[in-house]
Each structure stands twice: as structure tokens, then as C-alpha cells.
Design an enzyme around this catalytic site. Sequence first.
Site, short mmCIF file in Angstrom:
data_model
loop_
_atom_site.label_atom_id
_atom_site.label_comp_id
_atom_site.label_asym_id
_atom_site.label_seq_id
_atom_site.Cartn_x
_atom_site.Cartn_y
_atom_site.Cartn_z
N GLN A 31 0.82 -1.20 0.00
CA GLN A 31 0.00 0.00 0.00
C GLN A 31 0.86 1.26 0.00
O GLN A 31 2.01 1.23 0.42
CB GLN A 31 -0.89 0.03 1.26
CG GLN A 31 -1.82 -1.17 1.40
CD GLN A 31 -2.33 -1.35 2.82
OE1 GLN A 31 -3.51 -1.21 3.05
NE2 GLN A 31 -1.46 -1.65 3.76
N GLU A 86 -3.61 0.70 12.50
CA GLU A 86 -3.53 2.03 13.12
C GLU A 86 -3.49 1.97 14.64
O GLU A 86 -2.91 2.83 15.30
CB GLU A 86 -4.76 2.83 12.66
CG GLU A 86 -4.93 4.18 13.29
CD GLU A 86 -6.23 4.83 12.87
OE1 GLU A 86 -6.65 5.79 13.53
OE2 GLU A 86 -6.85 4.37 11.89
N ASP A 106 -2.51 -7.79 11.14
CA ASP A 106 -2.43 -6.88 9.99
C ASP A 106 -1.36 -7.41 9.04
O ASP A 106 -0.29 -7.87 9.47
CB ASP A 106 -2.08 -5.47 10.46
CG ASP A 106 -2.41 -4.43 9.39
OD1 ASP A 106 -3.37 -3.68 9.59
OD2 ASP A 106 -1.70 -4.36 8.37
N ASP A 137 -1.48 -12.33 6.77
CA ASP A 137 -2.78 -12.22 6.12
C ASP A 137 -3.84 -12.77 7.07
O ASP A 137 -3.69 -13.86 7.63
CB ASP A 137 -2.76 -13.02 4.82
CG ASP A 137 -4.12 -13.10 4.18
OD1 ASP A 137 -4.57 -12.09 3.63
OD2 ASP A 137 -4.75 -14.18 4.27
N ALA A 138 -4.92 -12.03 7.29
CA ALA A 138 -5.93 -12.43 8.28
C ALA A 138 -6.56 -13.77 7.94
O ALA A 138 -6.85 -14.57 8.84
CB ALA A 138 -7.01 -11.35 8.38
N ASP A 155 -11.56 -4.57 10.63
CA ASP A 155 -11.15 -3.17 10.49
C ASP A 155 -10.21 -3.10 9.30
O ASP A 155 -9.02 -2.83 9.41
CB ASP A 155 -10.47 -2.67 11.76
CG ASP A 155 -10.13 -1.19 11.69
OD1 ASP A 155 -10.71 -0.50 10.83
OD2 ASP A 155 -9.27 -0.74 12.47
#
Length: 310
Positions: A31, A86, A106, A137-138, A155
Site C-alpha cells: 500500500q 492504526e 495486519d 494475512d488475516a 477493520d
Amino acid sequence: MGEISCSNGNGVGNGVNGKSTPALTGETQYQDIALLDTKPFGKALVIDGKLQSAEVDEFIYHESLVHPAILHHPNPKTIFIMGGGEGSTAREILRHKSVEKVVMCDIDEEVVEFCKSYLVVNREAFSDPRLELVINDARAELESRKEWYDVIIGDLADPIEGGPCYKLYTKSFYEFIVKPRLNPGGIFVTQAGPAGIFSHTEVFSCIYNTLKQVFKYVVPYSAHIPSFADTWGWVMASDSPFTLSAEELDLRMKLNIKGENRYLDGKTIASASSLSKAVRKSLDNETHVFTEGTARFIYGYGSALKHNQA
């Protein structure tokens, strides 16, 4: 992440009245990330061109995401966060006295470290011994774990083409990965994108319809977030009914949450699921099911997509 830089380029750091303000920017494997200093909303976290949260009003988003599901659970002890790099979601969860363990998973370690460094408000949460931070990876993490959770919270970034998260909004993921990892009476909740009178058809309505295919009780709800310039949506789902009144929710907050919420109380939670007539009708008529082959995306640009097009 590449070197964090201070930039005003391409209007990224634009403040009000067209005046440019500095931005911390970087790019990870997954990202693009930026921390902007805005005048009306304070520091603003932007990932892949999408505003994730702003200092002045992030409490609206994170209280809405976290507290309704945890309060509706009779004895929430174990929580799994998908995403949440976050740290604000963990912060709100850890305010609940009953919580014994929070797993925050995350995929992007560099985003997590970026937020640890620059978002001072969440440093206490990151140092809480009840928090287990996992970089993975979730989907893979939930598949590999041998434990179950009272509440699972999504989230995640919005489903953006080329981004890392859209596969975590699919029916197969909810049905075969999320639901089997919930304890009896467990609750799943996910952020579900814009939920305004026009914007709710982007992904909110189909995420709601997708969860209806998997869980017996599904509740869509929303709140206006000024920095998003829109109403935002969440969807809460379980095989146990949501029966608490506003008064019962207030009592649970008083007994179980440290400190006072700035946004939510029992009446606010109850009213959040009272959607407008137009949105209710649209959700009732939604037939689209979110799958990997029929995913819906909203505006944004993923680093993976940019790299694939390079």
C-alpha cells in the site's frame, strides 16, 4: 517501507483554502501511506488514496466499529481484529474490562510501525500486555489458529481493486473462515464502506446481503463522519439475536467500559440501525453476493494494481 519523506507534491498535503501543508509519505509492499497535517481535521491517515481516519473525529468510526458488538456479547473475553494496523480499534477494545486477549492481525508491518511511530494516541494500546500483534494475512492466520473468539472485527481497508483486502469481504471467507472461528454466541462485525443515500450501493448493501447468506441475524448501521464527508456503514452479524435495549446497553457501558465514550451511548447505538427509508428499501432489494469473481470495488488505487500496470 521506503524512506519516509516530507512532501507537498501532487496536492497530497493540501490544507484548507488551497494552502499546502507537509505530509509524511511512504510506500510499502502492499500500500501507499501518508500522514497529512490538515487544518480542519488534524492529522489524517491516508492509505492507497483513501482517508482512513482523522485525528479530530476518528473516535466516531472506532467507537461505532467496536462497542456495539462487544456490548451485545454477554461475556467478551477474546477478540480478533482483522487489520487495524492504526491501533485505534485495539485501543477501544482494551477499554472493556472483561477482555483478556486481543489478537490484532495486519498484513502490513510497515503500516503498523508507521502508525506506532506517528500516532501517539495509540501507544498505550500497543504496549498493553493483552494485545498480541501478528503480521500476517488475516485469512491465513484465522485458518491456522486453533483457538476461537467471542468477537471478530473487520477493520479492513475498503475493497479496492489491486488492494490487499477485497477477498476478506467474500461469502466464502465469512462462511468457511470467520464463522467457524467464533465461539457459540460469537459476533462478527465489519466496516462496510460508505452508507450515504447515494453511496451505500457501492459496497455497503452487498456486504450486508452477503453476510445475510451466512449468519442468522444481521444488523446494518451507520454514522456520519465529517472527515469522510459521508455517512459510513458497519454490519454486525451473529447466529444469536441482538436483543439489548438502549438502557441495557448503557448499563453494560457503565459496568464494563473504562472511561466515557465520546460518541456512543445506548440511544446512539439503537438509532444507528434506523436507516433511512431509501437505504432500507435498497438493502432489502439487494441481491448481489460478494465473491472473488463478482467483487464490487470502490474508488481508490492499490499499490499492487499500480505495480501490475507498470
